[in-house]
Design a protein around this motif. Structure first.
Motif, PDB file in Angstrom:
ATOM      1  N   SER A 125       0.853  -1.189   0.000  1.00  0.00           N
ATOM      2  CA  SER A 125       0.000   0.000   0.000  1.00  0.00           C
ATOM      3  C   SER A 125       0.886   1.234   0.000  1.00  0.00           C
ATOM      4  O   SER A 125       2.100   1.151   0.228  1.00  0.00           O
ATOM      5  CB  SER A 125      -0.929   0.013   1.221  1.00  0.00           C
ATOM      6  OG  SER A 125      -0.174  -0.012   2.420  1.00  0.00           O
ATOM      7  N   GLY A 126       0.267   2.383  -0.232  1.00  0.00           N
ATOM      8  CA  GLY A 126       1.036   3.615  -0.156  1.00  0.00           C
ATOM      9  C   GLY A 126       0.572   4.674  -1.132  1.00  0.00           C
ATOM     10  O   GLY A 126      -0.437   4.519  -1.838  1.00  0.00           O
ATOM     11  N   LYS A 127       1.341   5.737  -1.159  1.00  0.00           N
ATOM     12  CA  LYS A 127       1.058   6.881  -2.023  1.00  0.00           C
ATOM     13  C   LYS A 127       2.151   6.944  -3.081  1.00  0.00           C
ATOM     14  O   LYS A 127       3.257   7.437  -2.818  1.00  0.00           O
ATOM     15  CB  LYS A 127       1.025   8.161  -1.186  1.00  0.00           C
ATOM     16  CG  LYS A 127       0.502   9.381  -1.914  1.00  0.00           C
ATOM     17  CD  LYS A 127       0.299  10.538  -0.937  1.00  0.00           C
ATOM     18  CE  LYS A 127      -0.356  11.725  -1.635  1.00  0.00           C
ATOM     19  NZ  LYS A 127      -0.653  12.814  -0.678  1.00  0.00           N
ATOM     20  N   PRO A 128       1.875   6.427  -4.274  1.00  0.00           N
ATOM     21  CA  PRO A 128       2.933   6.378  -5.295  1.00  0.00           C
ATOM     22  C   PRO A 128       3.361   7.769  -5.728  1.00  0.00           C
ATOM     23  O   PRO A 128       2.591   8.742  -5.635  1.00  0.00           O
ATOM     24  CB  PRO A 128       2.279   5.613  -6.448  1.00  0.00           C
ATOM     25  CG  PRO A 128       0.814   5.828  -6.264  1.00  0.00           C
ATOM     26  CD  PRO A 128       0.601   5.908  -4.787  1.00  0.00           C
ATOM     27  N   ILE A 129       4.561   7.873  -6.201  1.00  0.00           N
ATOM     28  CA  ILE A 129       5.120   9.150  -6.643  1.00  0.00           C
ATOM     29  C   ILE A 129       4.259   9.754  -7.739  1.00  0.00           C
ATOM     30  O   ILE A 129       3.861   9.073  -8.692  1.00  0.00           O
ATOM     31  CB  ILE A 129       6.562   8.959  -7.140  1.00  0.00           C
ATOM     32  CG1 ILE A 129       7.480   8.576  -5.969  1.00  0.00           C
ATOM     33  CG2 ILE A 129       7.086  10.212  -7.834  1.00  0.00           C
ATOM     34  CD1 ILE A 129       8.866   8.165  -6.408  1.00  0.00           C
ATOM     35  N   ALA A 130       3.952  11.026  -7.604  1.00  0.00           N
ATOM     36  CA  ALA A 130       3.254  11.762  -8.658  1.00  0.00           C
ATOM     37  C   ALA A 130       4.276  12.166  -9.717  1.00  0.00           C
ATOM     38  O   ALA A 130       5.391  12.583  -9.401  1.00  0.00           O
ATOM     39  CB  ALA A 130       2.561  12.987  -8.084  1.00  0.00           C
ATOM     40  N   ALA A 131       3.898  12.038 -10.966  1.00  0.00           N
ATOM     41  CA  ALA A 131       4.818  12.354 -12.059  1.00  0.00           C
ATOM     42  C   ALA A 131       5.086  13.853 -12.097  1.00  0.00           C
ATOM     43  O   ALA A 131       4.153  14.648 -12.217  1.00  0.00           O
ATOM     44  CB  ALA A 131       4.225  11.906 -13.384  1.00  0.00           C
ATOM     45  N   PRO A 132       6.353  14.265 -11.995  1.00  0.00           N
ATOM     46  CA  PRO A 132       6.659  15.695 -12.122  1.00  0.00           C
ATOM     47  C   PRO A 132       6.270  16.234 -13.493  1.00  0.00           C
ATOM     48  O   PRO A 132       5.826  17.366 -13.628  1.00  0.00           O
ATOM     49  CB  PRO A 132       8.186  15.747 -11.920  1.00  0.00           C
ATOM     50  CG  PRO A 132       8.522  14.492 -11.188  1.00  0.00           C
ATOM     51  CD  PRO A 132       7.552  13.463 -11.698  1.00  0.00           C
ATOM     52  N   ARG A 133       6.422  15.361 -14.523  1.00  0.00           N
ATOM     53  CA  ARG A 133       6.102  15.780 -15.891  1.00  0.00           C
ATOM     54  C   ARG A 133       5.956  14.532 -16.761  1.00  0.00           C
ATOM     55  O   ARG A 133       6.859  14.123 -17.474  1.00  0.00           O
ATOM     56  CB  ARG A 133       7.211  16.686 -16.434  1.00  0.00           C
ATOM     57  CG  ARG A 133       6.927  17.268 -17.810  1.00  0.00           C
ATOM     58  CD  ARG A 133       7.941  18.371 -18.130  1.00  0.00           C
ATOM     59  NE  ARG A 133       7.815  18.794 -19.516  1.00  0.00           N
ATOM     60  CZ  ARG A 133       8.643  18.423 -20.497  1.00  0.00           C
ATOM     61  NH1 ARG A 133       9.656  17.613 -20.237  1.00  0.00           N
ATOM     62  NH2 ARG A 133       8.471  18.848 -21.730  1.00  0.00           N
ATOM     63  N   ALA A 134       4.787  13.903 -16.647  1.00  0.00           N
ATOM     64  CA  ALA A 134       4.546  12.687 -17.428  1.00  0.00           C
ATOM     65  C   ALA A 134       4.479  13.049 -18.922  1.00  0.00           C
ATOM     66  O   ALA A 134       3.969  14.106 -19.282  1.00  0.00           O
ATOM     67  CB  ALA A 134       3.231  12.048 -16.983  1.00  0.00           C
ATOM     68  N   PRO A 135       5.012  12.167 -19.796  1.00  0.00           N
ATOM     69  CA  PRO A 135       5.586  10.857 -19.493  1.00  0.00           C
ATOM     70  C   PRO A 135       7.096  10.877 -19.285  1.00  0.00           C
ATOM     71  O   PRO A 135       7.699   9.846 -19.058  1.00  0.00           O
ATOM     72  CB  PRO A 135       5.253  10.070 -20.768  1.00  0.00           C
ATOM     73  CG  PRO A 135       5.369  11.106 -21.855  1.00  0.00           C
ATOM     74  CD  PRO A 135       4.843  12.374 -21.253  1.00  0.00           C
TER      75      PRO A 135
END
Length: 539
Positions: A125-135
């Motif tokens: 479980s957890g809070k996955p890293i948010a993309a700084p600038r996907a992709p």
């Protein structure tokens, strides 16, 4: 494949020049091979997660079915260290484990026998890293559509699939028997993942689970989730299922715009062989970010425009005749998804071939001359800051030149072959021969060297492992004209076409001076730099 575009070239360059040439244990744990990885072969992933868009959290488990290749009592599974491990279960018993950066070393109570098949259930479980600038910078892209509804995607190529689920995070191993991806999202939203839709289930807690299954082997970074208020458009073209999942307010626009897929499929299947994942179907899925080649669920965020969001990366105008993301990302289904590089240092095998598919599509639709014009346009995006091939075993890609320069290596090889029927058969056979396989640059070198009946290793070394563009230098001495290559690797001998007073002839320069059999002047000579990736000097 993080989309070859001007912005990408800048992004890739920034990474390559800012990254230090020394690497950490974290890098080697991610990119390297050790007994804890090579001792087992993944057969299947069965991933089931619940995603809370408001909290931006994941909870779930991955059942990892694997075959023991060598006797072992310890294996490496990967999960980013910011994610929590709830438990790892084997034979209904919790296993001991140790975390080392993003690697999880799982200890079994006794040695697993060679040839045995086992299942580990990994709860997390957890809070996955948010993309700084996907992709380009990987992670979850937590957005909302114009109606204020959640619109979410994930793109993790290069960064690592273990950013959001437990996995053997190495391109050396794909699940031989495919995967299931079951994603629970709040009622009123839909998840679209890879492969075929198995059905949905209201869980009675405000969430609905959407179940998908992939029958083919799949790159771990290709496994994906796409969450939104989607409309589903279904079509079938010559026996291939085409499914499009788009935001509801874009449905009518998508129906018309995605007709280009049929023209593309005719072109690509004629040049590269049958679509390699037909039993999983083909999908375009609208995403909040530009695009990614997620296998059988291609991420699409090009705003229903021609070109690259309305611009032409080639600078020729030709790039505005097609939807860049549809063509480029689908090209990856053959080159990157079906044929996969063993190490991301060799990612030119994905990106160079796929950027070349853009020119192939132009040739299918507009003809050879326009394809050559397009290639000469993208040549301007070659910077030669760093080699195309990166460092092995440390999760390190080479430079962004892997896109245009990799494509130009193929463009050059085509004109060395100088026989289009032979070239297209060669490319078709390459795609079929390595279908659903994991390969290296040496495999590519060996295949084309054999088919072209010449040693391509010095040529591959020149273009892939150095930043030097060969210089074809001419000189005139006592009324005679001489030529040779400068700034080249040992044994570099690339045949090239030149025109003398408009008449084409072929020469094979080396680093040794040779005399040109002509009475012409230097000013009468023109080198076909539109066909060969070389510079000239002296004319």
């Amino acid at each position: 494949m993080k989309t070859a575009v001007a912005a990408l070239f800048i992004s890739a360059f920034t990474f390559s020049v800012s990254a230090q040439e020394t690497f950490t244990r974290k890098d080697s744990l991610h990119g390297g091979l050790r007994p804890e990885r090579t001792s087992y072969d993944v057969q299947r992933y069965d991933l089931e997660v619940k995603i809370d868009p408001d909290a931006k959290t994941i909870v779930g488990h991955n059942d990892i079915t694997f075959k023991t290749v060598e006797p072992t009592s310890k294996i490496q599974i990967d999960l980013f260290e910011n994610m929590s491990i709830d438990s790892i279960v084997f034979d209904n018993k919790k296993l001991q484990y140790k975390r080392d950066n993003n690697a999880v070393f799982v200890q079994f109570p006794s040695e697993l026998k060679k040839g045995s098949e086992n299942i580990v259930k990994f709860y997390y479980s957890g809070k996955p890293i948010a993309a700084p600038r996907a992709p380009w910078s990987g992670g979850f892209d937590w957005k909302k559509d114009k109606n204020g509804k959640h619109f979410i995607g994930v793109a993790v190529q290069g960064t690592g699939a273990s950013l959001w689920y437990p996995v053997k995070d190495s391109q050396t191993d794909e699940p031989d028997k495919g995967a299931t991806v079951k994603v629970a999202v709040p009622n009123g939203l839909m998840d679209v993942s890879n492969g075929r839709f198995l059905g949905s289930k209201d869980l009675g807690n405000g969430y609905t689970r959407w179940d998908w299954e992939v029958k083919n082997p799949i790159n771990t970074y290709d496994i994906t989730v796409n969450i939104g208020d989607y409309a589903h458009i279904h079509d079938n073209y010559k026996g291939l299922d085409l499914d499009y999942y788009v935001l509801k307010y874009n449905e009518e626009k998508a129906k018309q715009h995605f007709e280009e897929v049929k023209t593309m499929m005719d072109c690509f299947q004629s040049k590269f062989g049958k679509y390699p994942f037909a039993d999983d179907g083909y999908k375009l899925v609208e995403t909040p970010y530009l695009g990614m080649e997620h296998q059988s669920a291609v991420a699409y965020g090009n705003w229903y425009l021609k070109g690259y969001r309305g611009s032409d990366l080639s600078g020729t105008g030709i790039g505005l005749t097609f939807d860049y993301i549809i063509i480029h990302e689908t090209g990856h289904e053959w080159f990157g998804n079906s044929i996969t590089s063993q190490d991301i240092a060799d990612m030119w095998i994905h990106e160079g071939f796929t950027m070349y598919t853009e020119a192939v599509y132009v040739e299918c639709t507009l003809g050879y001359d326009k394809a050559v014009q397009y290639m000469n346009g993208i040549k301007n995006n070659i910077h030669n800051y760093d080699p195309i091939i990166g460092h092995f075993g440390v999760n390190h890609e080479g430079s962004g030149d892997m896109y245009p320069k990799g494509a130009w290596l193929l463009h050059t090889m085509r004109h060395v072959v100088n026989d289009d029927a032979k070239w297209w058969k060669m490319l078709y056979d390459y795609s079929e021969n390595f279908k659903h396989k994991i390969i290296t640059t040496q495999d590519v070198d060996d295949f084309f060297s054999k088919r072209m009946n010449m040693d391509l290793t010095p040529i591959f070394n020149q273009y892939l492992r150095t930043t030097k563009i060969p210089v074809l230098a001419f000189s005139q001495e006592n009324g005679k004209i001489f030529y040779k290559y400068e700034d080249v690797e040992p044994d570099f001998a690339l045949p090239v076409d030149i025109a003398i007073n408009g008449k084409n002839i072929r020469i094979t320069p080396t680093s040794s001076k040779q005399q040109l059999d002509t009475k012409a002047k230097l000013s009468d000579i023109k080198v076909r730099t539109d066909h060969f990736l070389i510079n000239t000097k002296g004319i």
